[in-house]
Design a protein around this motif. Structure first.
Motif, PDB file in Angstrom:
ATOM      1  N   VAL A 250       0.851  -1.188   0.000  1.00 28.52           N
ATOM      2  CA  VAL A 250       0.000   0.000   0.000  1.00 28.52           C
ATOM      3  C   VAL A 250       0.888   1.239   0.000  1.00 28.52           C
ATOM      4  O   VAL A 250       1.802   1.364   0.820  1.00 28.52           O
ATOM      5  N   THR A 251       0.604   2.175  -0.916  1.00 29.90           N
ATOM      6  CA  THR A 251       1.346   3.425  -1.015  1.00 29.90           C
ATOM      7  C   THR A 251       0.363   4.591  -0.968  1.00 29.90           C
ATOM      8  O   THR A 251      -0.517   4.697  -1.834  1.00 29.90           O
ATOM      9  N   ASP A 252       0.491   5.441   0.048  1.00 28.83           N
ATOM     10  CA  ASP A 252      -0.390   6.608   0.192  1.00 28.83           C
ATOM     11  C   ASP A 252      -1.861   6.222   0.123  1.00 28.83           C
ATOM     12  O   ASP A 252      -2.675   6.900  -0.531  1.00 28.83           O
ATOM     13  N   GLY A 253      -2.210   5.126   0.777  1.00 33.21           N
ATOM     14  CA  GLY A 253      -3.602   4.719   0.856  1.00 33.21           C
ATOM     15  C   GLY A 253      -4.127   3.978  -0.354  1.00 33.21           C
ATOM     16  O   GLY A 253      -5.314   3.637  -0.403  1.00 33.21           O
ATOM     17  N   THR A 254      -3.254   3.708  -1.331  1.00 30.77           N
ATOM     18  CA  THR A 254      -3.660   3.002  -2.547  1.00 30.77           C
ATOM     19  C   THR A 254      -2.894   1.689  -2.670  1.00 30.77           C
ATOM     20  O   THR A 254      -1.700   1.626  -2.377  1.00 30.77           O
ATOM     21  N   VAL A 255      -3.582   0.662  -3.102  1.00 34.26           N
ATOM     22  CA  VAL A 255      -2.932  -0.632  -3.288  1.00 34.26           C
ATOM     23  C   VAL A 255      -2.070  -0.573  -4.547  1.00 34.26           C
ATOM     24  O   VAL A 255      -2.580  -0.380  -5.649  1.00 34.26           O
ATOM     25  N   SER A 256      -0.772  -0.724  -4.368  1.00 37.00           N
ATOM     26  CA  SER A 256       0.124  -0.734  -5.526  1.00 37.00           C
ATOM     27  C   SER A 256       0.385  -2.137  -6.035  1.00 37.00           C
ATOM     28  O   SER A 256       0.686  -2.330  -7.219  1.00 37.00           O
ATOM     29  N   ASP A 257       0.282  -3.130  -5.159  1.00 35.17           N
ATOM     30  CA  ASP A 257       0.441  -4.519  -5.609  1.00 35.17           C
ATOM     31  C   ASP A 257      -0.202  -5.447  -4.594  1.00 35.17           C
ATOM     32  O   ASP A 257      -0.344  -5.114  -3.409  1.00 35.17           O
ATOM     33  N   GLN A 277      -5.996  -8.119  -9.738  1.00 36.20           N
ATOM     34  CA  GLN A 277      -6.174  -7.081 -10.754  1.00 36.20           C
ATOM     35  C   GLN A 277      -7.121  -5.990 -10.274  1.00 36.20           C
ATOM     36  O   GLN A 277      -6.895  -4.794 -10.515  1.00 36.20           O
ATOM     37  N   ALA A 278      -8.183  -6.415  -9.584  1.00 36.60           N
ATOM     38  CA  ALA A 278      -9.157  -5.436  -9.085  1.00 36.60           C
ATOM     39  C   ALA A 278      -8.552  -4.541  -8.006  1.00 36.60           C
ATOM     40  O   ALA A 278      -8.945  -3.377  -7.855  1.00 36.60           O
ATOM     41  N   LEU A 279      -7.592  -5.058  -7.271  1.00 40.73           N
ATOM     42  CA  LEU A 279      -7.009  -4.299  -6.167  1.00 40.73           C
ATOM     43  C   LEU A 279      -5.972  -3.281  -6.618  1.00 40.73           C
ATOM     44  O   LEU A 279      -5.860  -2.208  -6.022  1.00 40.73           O
ATOM     45  N   ARG A 280      -5.201  -3.607  -7.628  1.00 42.86           N
ATOM     46  CA  ARG A 280      -4.101  -2.721  -8.023  1.00 42.86           C
ATOM     47  C   ARG A 280      -4.646  -1.361  -8.483  1.00 42.86           C
ATOM     48  O   ARG A 280      -5.450  -1.268  -9.397  1.00 42.86           O
ATOM     49  N   GLY A 281      -4.226  -0.323  -7.805  1.00 46.37           N
ATOM     50  CA  GLY A 281      -4.687   1.027  -8.109  1.00 46.37           C
ATOM     51  C   GLY A 281      -5.945   1.431  -7.371  1.00 46.37           C
ATOM     52  O   GLY A 281      -6.382   2.582  -7.477  1.00 46.37           O
ATOM     53  N   ALA A 282      -6.508   0.513  -6.593  1.00 45.42           N
ATOM     54  CA  ALA A 282      -7.737   0.821  -5.843  1.00 45.42           C
ATOM     55  C   ALA A 282      -7.372   1.320  -4.447  1.00 45.42           C
ATOM     56  O   ALA A 282      -6.305   1.026  -3.922  1.00 45.42           O
ATOM     57  N   PRO A 283      -8.264   2.098  -3.825  1.00 47.15           N
ATOM     58  CA  PRO A 283      -8.001   2.520  -2.441  1.00 47.15           C
ATOM     59  C   PRO A 283      -7.973   1.312  -1.517  1.00 47.15           C
ATOM     60  O   PRO A 283      -8.708   0.340  -1.711  1.00 47.15           O
ATOM     61  N   ALA A 284      -7.124   1.370  -0.513  1.00 52.62           N
ATOM     62  CA  ALA A 284      -6.987   0.255   0.429  1.00 52.62           C
ATOM     63  C   ALA A 284      -8.089   0.334   1.476  1.00 52.62           C
ATOM     64  O   ALA A 284      -7.857   0.633   2.657  1.00 52.62           O
TER      65      ALA A 284
END
Length: 330
Positions: A250-257, A277-284
């Protein structure tokens, strides 16, 4: 138990040659699963080649930053290894959730991958089972299937793979090192086990005589932030109804991987690529985690007796991801 010949291998190439040349031969490591099947009449080899004395009992760092785990390393030694506990905690936790201490002390890494299903019909030679005897039918489909597959099953088989360790290895993108008559090759863990299709008797992509010599763990920094959770009928020594191996970045509240694999759900450790795939780029957030779980479980095809696994898997995935995303997680 049917009579069989026994020999102890002096080196790996000789072991491979002996098994490859004899269709009814099999390898014997610790024997924690095979010996049970010999007693039940499920396995009837005419030759056992003992590979327990081969020099595959070490855990060593690799030049590329990963780790090589010998096929003869015990489950206990792998679980408590300092490198594994620090760098791949999901693997350590999966192993410790997998069996009794007595079994972990003798069961091997290579043998763990080759466990066969605990479906009651597979282990009962008086019943029809396509995995044990191709073409006879699958008694589980219209019988007791509470513990069995909801993903990737076929009309020929609804069995699940029992290993906890293999689920973590699938999430980690590990590779299985195999020695064959024509040399060594590496098989991605996600390709190592098969879905049943119309050949449910084949658990893996191995050819007869192929010998597992090691497992390679990749250099995966995000694996430090990983865990394994197993849901079962009792607190110890029970196979998973549902299990989740996951790593989250998680980077700055967003799932990066994200790396996720499911156990107790399919004929093989199930890599949850749709959820990833659904998680990458989504808010954590919990909403994102639930949407990702729903994306993965949309393909579920439960039977009447195991439909409860769908919400159980969804809730377990969400809980694991939520815990990994906590800022104070350690």
């Amino acid at each position: 138990m049917k009579p069989f010949d026994y020999t102890r291998a002096l080196d790996a190439p000789t072991a491979v040659a002996m098994v490859s040349e004899r269709p009814g031969a099999a390898y014997l490591g610790a024997g924690t699963n095979l010996v049970d099947h010999l007693k039940l009449g499920v396995a009837t080899p005419n030759l056992l080649v003992d590979v327990s004395g081969l020099p595959f009992d070490r855990i060593v760092p690799r030049p590329d930053g990963g780790v090589r785990v010998g096929a003869a390393v015990s489950n206990t030694d792998l679980a408590v290894d300092p490198i594994v506990r620090a760098g791949y905690p999901m693997l350590s936790r999966a192993l410790l959730a997998g069996a009794s201490a007595q079994l972990r002390n003798v069961a091997t890494t290579g043998g763990n991958l080759l466990q066969r299903t605990r479906c009651v019909y597979f282990q009962d030679v008086t019943t029809a089972c396509n995995k044990r005897e191709p073409g006879t039918g699958c008694s589980a489909i219209d019988g007791f299937h509470r513990d069995l597959a909801i993903l990737g099953a076929s009309e020929h088989c609804v069995a699940t793979h029992p290993s906890d360790m293999a689920v973590a290895l699938a999430a980690l993108d590990a590779s299985v090192v195999v020695l064959a008559v024509d040399g060594e090759r590496s098989i991605p863990m996600t390709d190592f086990h098969r879905l049943p299709g119309d050949e449910p008797e084949r658990d893996t992509v191995l050819a007869h005589g192929d010998l597992i010599t090691a497992i390679d763990l990749p250099d995966l920094p995000m694996a430090v932030r990983s865990t394994y959770r197993k849901v079962r009928d009792r607190a110890s020594y029970a196979f998973a109804l549902v299990s989740v191996a996951a790593a989250l970045e998680v980077t700055d509240g967003t799932v990066s991987d994200a790396r996720i694999a499911l156990g107790g759900m399919a004929h093989k450790p199930w890599r949850a690529t749709r959820a990833e795939q659904a998680l990458r780029g989504a808010p954590a957030t919990e909403d994102s985690f639930r949407q990702a779980a729903d994306a993965e479980l949309a393909a579920a095809r439960p039977l009447p007796g195991n439909a409860f696994k769908v919400p159980l898997a969804r809730n377990t995935m969400v809980a694991v991801l939520r815990d990994l995303a906590r800022e104070d997680w350690a």
